[in-house]
Design a protein around this motif. Structure first.
Motif, PDB file in Angstrom:
ATOM      1  N   SER A 159      25.323  28.186  30.760  1.00  0.00           N
ATOM      2  CA  SER A 159      25.125  29.617  30.224  1.00  0.00           C
ATOM      3  C   SER A 159      26.410  30.485  30.041  1.00  0.00           C
ATOM      4  O   SER A 159      26.174  31.423  28.838  1.00  0.00           O
ATOM      5  CB  SER A 159      24.290  30.610  31.110  1.00  0.00           C
ATOM      6  OG  SER A 159      24.984  30.603  32.432  1.00  0.00           O
ATOM      7  N   THR A 170      26.510  32.303  39.491  1.00  0.00           N
ATOM      8  CA  THR A 170      25.870  31.906  38.069  1.00  0.00           C
ATOM      9  C   THR A 170      26.687  32.299  37.023  1.00  0.00           C
ATOM     10  O   THR A 170      26.067  32.553  35.923  1.00  0.00           O
ATOM     11  CB  THR A 170      24.422  32.278  38.095  1.00  0.00           C
ATOM     12  OG1 THR A 170      24.375  33.567  38.455  1.00  0.00           O
ATOM     13  CG2 THR A 170      23.757  31.531  39.263  1.00  0.00           C
ATOM     14  N   THR A 185      24.664  25.736  36.801  1.00  0.00           N
ATOM     15  CA  THR A 185      24.039  26.958  36.189  1.00  0.00           C
ATOM     16  C   THR A 185      24.918  27.789  35.230  1.00  0.00           C
ATOM     17  O   THR A 185      24.621  28.081  33.952  1.00  0.00           O
ATOM     18  CB  THR A 185      23.115  27.911  36.933  1.00  0.00           C
ATOM     19  OG1 THR A 185      22.118  27.161  37.801  1.00  0.00           O
ATOM     20  CG2 THR A 185      22.368  28.955  36.420  1.00  0.00           C
ATOM     21  N   GLY A 221      20.522  27.610  41.315  1.00  0.00           N
ATOM     22  CA  GLY A 221      21.329  28.959  40.430  1.00  0.00           C
ATOM     23  C   GLY A 221      20.332  29.988  39.777  1.00  0.00           C
ATOM     24  O   GLY A 221      20.367  31.047  39.759  1.00  0.00           O
ATOM     25  N   ASP A 222      18.904  29.445  39.110  1.00  0.00           N
ATOM     26  CA  ASP A 222      18.282  30.105  38.402  1.00  0.00           C
ATOM     27  C   ASP A 222      17.477  31.068  39.557  1.00  0.00           C
ATOM     28  O   ASP A 222      17.185  32.379  39.231  1.00  0.00           O
ATOM     29  CB  ASP A 222      16.981  29.171  38.053  1.00  0.00           C
ATOM     30  CG  ASP A 222      17.596  28.547  36.774  1.00  0.00           C
ATOM     31  OD1 ASP A 222      18.680  28.799  36.095  1.00  0.00           O
ATOM     32  OD2 ASP A 222      17.109  27.515  36.091  1.00  0.00           O
ATOM     33  N   GLU A 239      19.698  33.930  40.093  1.00  0.00           N
ATOM     34  CA  GLU A 239      19.977  34.836  39.050  1.00  0.00           C
ATOM     35  C   GLU A 239      18.918  35.687  39.117  1.00  0.00           C
ATOM     36  O   GLU A 239      19.325  36.929  38.917  1.00  0.00           O
ATOM     37  CB  GLU A 239      19.873  33.982  37.976  1.00  0.00           C
ATOM     38  CG  GLU A 239      20.097  34.653  36.652  1.00  0.00           C
ATOM     39  CD  GLU A 239      21.534  35.393  36.242  1.00  0.00           C
ATOM     40  OE1 GLU A 239      21.515  36.176  35.748  1.00  0.00           O
ATOM     41  OE2 GLU A 239      22.543  34.796  37.157  1.00  0.00           O
TER      42      GLU A 239
END
Length: 270
Positions: free
Chosen positions: A81, A49, A77, A12-13, A16
């Protein structure tokens, strides 16, 4: 010969930084364009995400908003957030775990073209909204308006002619107004509207543009991951030489998405 695909969705990061940050900009414009009232039940299909889910949660005062995605890593993820009241489920966008008429608005951002049967996916989204409910989506204009990817694939094809076969502009002809409109109409939706959304994609320098391509998340980064090191270096150098760079080293591009919405026939009970 069967076309090789490079669609990887596992971090996910990394996603992103590659695409999620730009999807968030489109999501803001998309939600404003939908102009929905407060207190509705939302479903975000292929939430990734949480670019779109988070925007709905922040701006629309939803009664509920559920994001679902087939990637457990992306859902993790998103959970870390997104603001309340958003919640998330690992699920298949082709078989939504929602009862008939179980929500008021079904949306998706940048996912429709990656589903195995887009028409069936739109029909499934129509199933889960009630009479008068909204089904809406946005996708990149891969063939012309997504400058980052156009520069990338032009550079890739210059150093590796085989890259043309996996260029998203070729793979996803659906991501244009008329094919999108046909999908919504064939699903029985009415009052169908298509509109462009264009956002600025500004990179602080070439590394900010290039490094996400090396993280393996999505078609273009997946393609890069399969290259030999010498070919990867030639692609990097070609891209650096061809993208328009400002005197301060920053790179200012634009990205166009096509947004579409349509309603399920019948009178809403909300």
């Amino acid at each position: 010969m069967k076309e090789q695909r490079f669609d990887v969705w596992a971090a996910g990061d990394a996603y992103e930084r590659y695409m999620g940050r730009w999807s968030r900009l489109v999501a803001e414009e998309f939600v404003a364009w939908l102009d929905c009232g407060d207190g509705l039940r939302w479903l975000d299909v292929g939430c990734g995400t949480a670019a779109l889910t988070a925007t709905v949660a922040e701006r629309c005062r939803p009664r509920t908003v559920v994001g679902l995605d087939g990637s457990a890593a992306f859902v993790a993820t998103a959970r870390a957030s997104a603001p309340a009241p958003a919640c998330f489920v690992v699920a298949d966008g082709m078989a939504l775990p929602v009862r008939d008429a179980g929500c008021d608005v079904a949306v998706s951002g940048l996912v429709l073209n990656f589903l195995p049967a887009p028409g069936a996916a739109v029909a499934e989204a129509s199933r889960v909204v009630g009479p008068g409910g909204l089904v809406a989506s946005y996708v990149w204009d891969y063939a012309g308006g997504m400058a980052l990817l156009r520069h990338f694939w032009e550079a890739a094809s210059a150093v590796d002619p085989a890259a043309a076969a996996v260029d998203e502009g070729r793979r996803f002809p659906m991501c244009r107004p008329e094919p999108l409109r046909a999908l919504w109409t064939e699903a029985g939706l009415v009052d169908v509207t298509v509109a462009p959304i264009e956002v600025a994609t500004v990179f602080s320098g070439f590394a900010d543009l290039w490094e996400p391509f090396t993280a393996g998340q999505g078609p273009a980064p997946g393609y890069v991951a399969g290259l030999t090191e010498p070919t990867r270096d030639r692609l990097r150098d070609r891209l650096r030489d061809t993208v328009p760079t400002r005197p301060d080293g920053s790179i200012a591009l634009t990205a166009r998405a096509w947004a579409i919405q349509g309603r399920k026939p019948g009178r809403s009970r909300t």
